[in-house]
Motif scaffolding. Structure first.
Motif, PDB file in Angstrom:
ATOM      1  N   ALA A 157       7.573  -8.362 -14.562  1.00 18.06           N
ATOM      2  CA  ALA A 157       8.120  -8.157 -13.205  1.00 18.06           C
ATOM      3  C   ALA A 157       9.439  -8.898 -13.052  1.00 18.06           C
ATOM      4  O   ALA A 157       9.607 -10.005 -13.575  1.00 18.06           O
ATOM      5  N   LYS A 158      10.400  -8.264 -12.345  1.00 16.05           N
ATOM      6  CA  LYS A 158      11.724  -8.873 -12.161  1.00 16.05           C
ATOM      7  C   LYS A 158      12.115  -8.881 -10.694  1.00 16.05           C
ATOM      8  O   LYS A 158      11.760  -7.965  -9.947  1.00 16.05           O
ATOM      9  N   PRO A 159      12.906  -9.887 -10.284  1.00 17.09           N
ATOM     10  CA  PRO A 159      13.404  -9.923  -8.904  1.00 17.09           C
ATOM     11  C   PRO A 159      14.086  -8.604  -8.565  1.00 17.09           C
ATOM     12  O   PRO A 159      14.826  -8.053  -9.408  1.00 17.09           O
ATOM     13  N   GLY A 160      13.832  -8.097  -7.369  1.00 18.82           N
ATOM     14  CA  GLY A 160      14.395  -6.811  -6.961  1.00 18.82           C
ATOM     15  C   GLY A 160      13.412  -5.663  -7.115  1.00 18.82           C
ATOM     16  O   GLY A 160      13.573  -4.605  -6.503  1.00 18.82           O
ATOM     17  N   ASP A 161      12.353  -5.855  -7.918  1.00 21.77           N
ATOM     18  CA  ASP A 161      11.342  -4.798  -8.095  1.00 21.77           C
ATOM     19  C   ASP A 161      10.604  -4.523  -6.785  1.00 21.77           C
ATOM     20  O   ASP A 161      10.431  -5.423  -5.961  1.00 21.77           O
ATOM     21  N   HIS A 162      10.123  -3.301  -6.659  1.00 21.51           N
ATOM     22  CA  HIS A 162       9.149  -2.979  -5.611  1.00 21.51           C
ATOM     23  C   HIS A 162       7.768  -3.355  -6.131  1.00 21.51           C
ATOM     24  O   HIS A 162       7.494  -3.238  -7.325  1.00 21.51           O
ATOM     25  N   VAL A 163       6.890  -3.768  -5.211  1.00 21.49           N
ATOM     26  CA  VAL A 163       5.470  -3.952  -5.548  1.00 21.49           C
ATOM     27  C   VAL A 163       4.730  -2.733  -5.013  1.00 21.49           C
ATOM     28  O   VAL A 163       4.953  -2.328  -3.876  1.00 21.49           O
ATOM     29  N   PHE A 164       3.877  -2.132  -5.851  1.00 24.36           N
ATOM     30  CA  PHE A 164       3.143  -0.939  -5.404  1.00 24.36           C
ATOM     31  C   PHE A 164       1.665  -1.076  -5.732  1.00 24.36           C
ATOM     32  O   PHE A 164       1.262  -1.900  -6.554  1.00 24.36           O
ATOM     33  N   VAL A 165       0.866  -0.233  -5.095  1.00 27.48           N
ATOM     34  CA  VAL A 165      -0.561  -0.162  -5.431  1.00 27.48           C
ATOM     35  C   VAL A 165      -1.014   1.296  -5.290  1.00 27.48           C
ATOM     36  O   VAL A 165      -0.468   2.034  -4.463  1.00 27.48           O
ATOM     37  N   THR A 166      -1.958   1.696  -6.127  1.00 27.98           N
ATOM     38  CA  THR A 166      -2.515   3.053  -6.016  1.00 27.98           C
ATOM     39  C   THR A 166      -3.724   3.017  -5.069  1.00 27.98           C
ATOM     40  O   THR A 166      -4.320   1.959  -4.841  1.00 27.98           O
ATOM     41  N   GLY A 167      -4.097   4.168  -4.552  1.00 27.60           N
ATOM     42  CA  GLY A 167      -5.331   4.336  -3.784  1.00 27.60           C
ATOM     43  C   GLY A 167      -5.401   3.482  -2.535  1.00 27.60           C
ATOM     44  O   GLY A 167      -4.388   3.133  -1.939  1.00 27.60           O
ATOM     45  N   THR A 168      -6.633   3.145  -2.142  1.00 24.15           N
ATOM     46  CA  THR A 168      -6.878   2.300  -0.971  1.00 24.15           C
ATOM     47  C   THR A 168      -7.715   1.106  -1.419  1.00 24.15           C
ATOM     48  O   THR A 168      -8.453   1.205  -2.401  1.00 24.15           O
ATOM     49  N   LEU A 169      -7.593   0.004  -0.690  1.00 25.31           N
ATOM     50  CA  LEU A 169      -8.235  -1.243  -1.128  1.00 25.31           C
ATOM     51  C   LEU A 169      -9.401  -1.642  -0.226  1.00 25.31           C
ATOM     52  O   LEU A 169      -9.393  -1.371   0.976  1.00 25.31           O
ATOM     53  N   GLY A 170     -10.370  -2.291  -0.811  1.00 31.97           N
ATOM     54  CA  GLY A 170     -11.508  -2.821  -0.055  1.00 31.97           C
ATOM     55  C   GLY A 170     -12.700  -1.885   0.042  1.00 31.97           C
ATOM     56  O   GLY A 170     -13.779  -2.294   0.476  1.00 31.97           O
ATOM     57  N   ASP A 171     -12.517  -0.623  -0.387  1.00 32.93           N
ATOM     58  CA  ASP A 171     -13.601   0.360  -0.229  1.00 32.93           C
ATOM     59  C   ASP A 171     -14.833   0.024  -1.076  1.00 32.93           C
ATOM     60  O   ASP A 171     -15.963   0.192  -0.625  1.00 32.93           O
ATOM     61  N   ALA A 172     -14.610  -0.427  -2.307  1.00 36.23           N
ATOM     62  CA  ALA A 172     -15.743  -0.725  -3.191  1.00 36.23           C
ATOM     63  C   ALA A 172     -16.559  -1.884  -2.626  1.00 36.23           C
ATOM     64  O   ALA A 172     -17.793  -1.857  -2.632  1.00 36.23           O
ATOM     65  N   ARG A 173     -15.862  -2.877  -2.096  1.00 34.26           N
ATOM     66  CA  ARG A 173     -16.554  -4.024  -1.508  1.00 34.26           C
ATOM     67  C   ARG A 173     -17.319  -3.607  -0.242  1.00 34.26           C
ATOM     68  O   ARG A 173     -18.440  -4.068   0.004  1.00 34.26           O
ATOM     69  N   ALA A 174     -16.718  -2.695   0.524  1.00 36.44           N
ATOM     70  CA  ALA A 174     -17.403  -2.166   1.710  1.00 36.44           C
ATOM     71  C   ALA A 174     -18.665  -1.418   1.276  1.00 36.44           C
ATOM     72  O   ALA A 174     -19.724  -1.551   1.895  1.00 36.44           O
ATOM     73  N   GLY A 175     -18.563  -0.651   0.194  1.00 34.28           N
ATOM     74  CA  GLY A 175     -19.716   0.090  -0.330  1.00 34.28           C
ATOM     75  C   GLY A 175     -20.839  -0.844  -0.730  1.00 34.28           C
ATOM     76  O   GLY A 175     -22.013  -0.601  -0.417  1.00 34.28           O
TER      77      GLY A 175
END
Ligand code: ADP
Ligand code: MG
Length: 322
Positions: free
Chosen positions: A147-165
């Motif tokens: 990772a380098k300064p200036g990069d975007h941070v991204f994530v796929t899908g949605t978070l927390g669903d497995a823990r909710a399950g």
């Protein structure tokens, strides 16, 4: 049934991978390749990582392999083989054991993977240890330290669903929640983001880590390995449609620290953002820009901006800055 007949029931009739020289049936398997070989192993113990109360044997096998495939996705590798070492207690029935292997095979087949070996022993707790092997073009494996300064941070899908399950399966069975089947499935049969990761092959640099312990943990791993700071916008963290039905405390806890969503968290340069969007679209995966990378002042760290206040997000907690 003895060990020999058991192995015969789980052995594939035919193999998919042309690089395989010898599969099950010898003292060891043999394969031959020109590409870089990527390998990982994970162990699942009954009572620690799964229980018969929350998962069927089929789902147990499926999920165990899915967790391993998520590691290969995070390396940008194409899965090809797996080996299974299993410790079997006497009380597990043969058809249940076969179901574990059926669950693994269902997912493996989708990715043309072959089961090429393993070990079968008896013991007091059911334990499944899976080794996966993947290939990637030479020097194209994806790491956490890029990772380098200036990069975007991204994530796929949605978070927390497995823990909710998991919550719905264990603690809150009686309550009247919406979309219960969706949340349970996200815990029992997660989807490793292999297709998306493989579609990034044309991008020269993309940093990846899979979400097995929660993004607070994974973001800190990227920050430390890359010696940078990551800043995330709380309002951009993607959650599923009905996630809002849980208490604010649960939502917060689960999306940052819940883990086991097996989504991909990463960073990429602005010039490659459009390629990333295309990869997400082509693989039918939700992609969200959630933050940015900067230089460290003195140490690598992860910050969250929420309602105009900035807080430090540690691996296991949240400290408000003075
Ligand atoms: P060895 O005694 O030479 O280590 P085994 O008798 O343990 O061999 O195993 C015979 C064959 O069956 C080997 O090819 C081994 O990889 C395979 N095998 C054994 N257990 C499993 C398993 N749980 N899953 C897949 N293959 C297995
Ligand atoms: Mg031998």
């Amino acid at each position: 049934m003895d060990e020999f007949s058991f192995i015969n029931t789980i052995k594939q009739g035919r193999y998919n991978q042309p690089s395989l020289v010898r599969g099950i049936g010898d003292d060891a398997a043999v394969f031959r390749t020109q590409e870089d070989v990527v390998t990982a192993v994970d162990t699942f113990v009954e009572g620690v990582h799964f229980s018969k109360k929350t998962m069927s044997p089929y789902q147990t096998g499926y999920r165990a392999l899915a967790a391993n495939l998520s590691d290969l996705a995070a390396m940008g590798a194409r899965p090809v083989f797996y080996l299974v070492s299993i410790v079997i207690p006497k009380i597990w029935k043969l058809n249940e054991l076969e179901e574990i292997f059926h669950g693994m095979r269902a997912l493996a087949r989708n990715h043309h993977m072959d089961l090429i070996g393993g070990d079968t022993v008896s013991g007091s707790e059911l334990s499944i240890s899976i080794t996966v092997i993947g290939y990637v073009d030479q020097d194209m494996a994806r790491f956490r330290h890029t990772a380098k300064p200036g990069d975007h941070v991204f994530v796929t899908g949605t978070l927390g669903d497995a823990r909710a399950g998991l919550h719905l399966l264990t603690e809150d069975r009686e309550c009247d929640y919406k979309n219960v089947a969706f949340f349970k499935k996200r815990h029992q049969m997660p989807t490793p983001r292999l297709e998306f990761a493989l579609k990034l092959a044309d991008i020269d640099r993309v940093t990846l880590n899979d979400v097995s312990d929660g993004i607070a943990n994974e973001a800190n791993e990227i920050a430390e390995a890359s010696n940078v700071c990551l800043t995330l916008y709380d309002k951009e963290i993607p959650t599923s449609e009905d996630f809002g039905q849980f208490s604010l405390k649960m939502q917060h806890e689960w999306k940052y620290f819940g883990g086991e969503d097996f989504e991909l968290l990463g960073t990429v340069a602005e010039k490659n953002w459009n390629s990333l969007v295309k990869a997400a679209k082509d693989s039918g995966v939700q992609l969200t820009k959630i933050g940015f990378v900067t230089n460290t002042n003195n140490e690598p760290a992860v910050f969250v901006i929420e309602n105009d206040t900035k807080a430090r997000l540690d691996k296991k907690g949240y400290t408000h800055l003075k």
